[in-house]
Design an enzyme around this catalytic site. Structure first.
Site: not given
Length: 144
Positions: A72, A74, A100, A103
């Site tokens: 992801h 992040e 999410c 993260c």
């Protein structure tokens, strides 16, 4: 929340727009996400969702399902700052989408104190975890 004329609010919107532009670097077809980590008014890291370094730039399998090893935005931004001489302690992360839970755990552990995002996500467990960790969470619609 910020007032509409607030200088920080305008700055937040600019950083979110930059994160959105950065998301355009993603090779993912289903969803493109961008992230910027800012500390002392300086961008110290950036990331977008994609495969790990050295992997082919294909995020989805033949059934259009995201491959399990795709990172992801992040996670990419946080691991990038970890490999640099910068520290994310006390920083703000700007993300084009709500984080999410995975993260959110990284955000907490990296010492980031504020999360600004511009797109809500159907699952809110990541945001709930950040609130539990007393991390400031700001949703800003950049189209306003």
């Amino acid at each position: 929340m910020h007032g509409k004329n607030d200088k920080q609010y305008e700055l937040d919107k600019r950083y979110l727009r930059m994160a959105m532009i950065w998301a355009g670097n993603s090779y993912c077809i289903r969803r493109k996400v961008g992230a910027l980590i800012v500390k002392d008014n300086m961008i110290i890291s950036d990331g977008f969702n994609g495969t790990p370094s050295g992997f082919e730039n294909v995020c989805e399998d033949e059934n259009n399902v995201t491959k399990p090893y795709v990172l992801h935005a992040e996670a990419n931004a946080i691991t990038k700052v970890a490999a640099s001489s910068n520290s994310s302690k006390g920083a703000t992360i700007y993300i084009t989408s709500a984080p999410c839970i995975e993260c959110s755990k990284l955000i907490i552990q990296s010492g980031i104190k504020r999360v600004v995002y511009s797109e809500k996500y159907r699952i809110e467990d990541g945001c709930d975890l950040l609130k539990r960790a007393n991390i400031t969470l700001d949703y800003i619609d950049i189209n306003e």
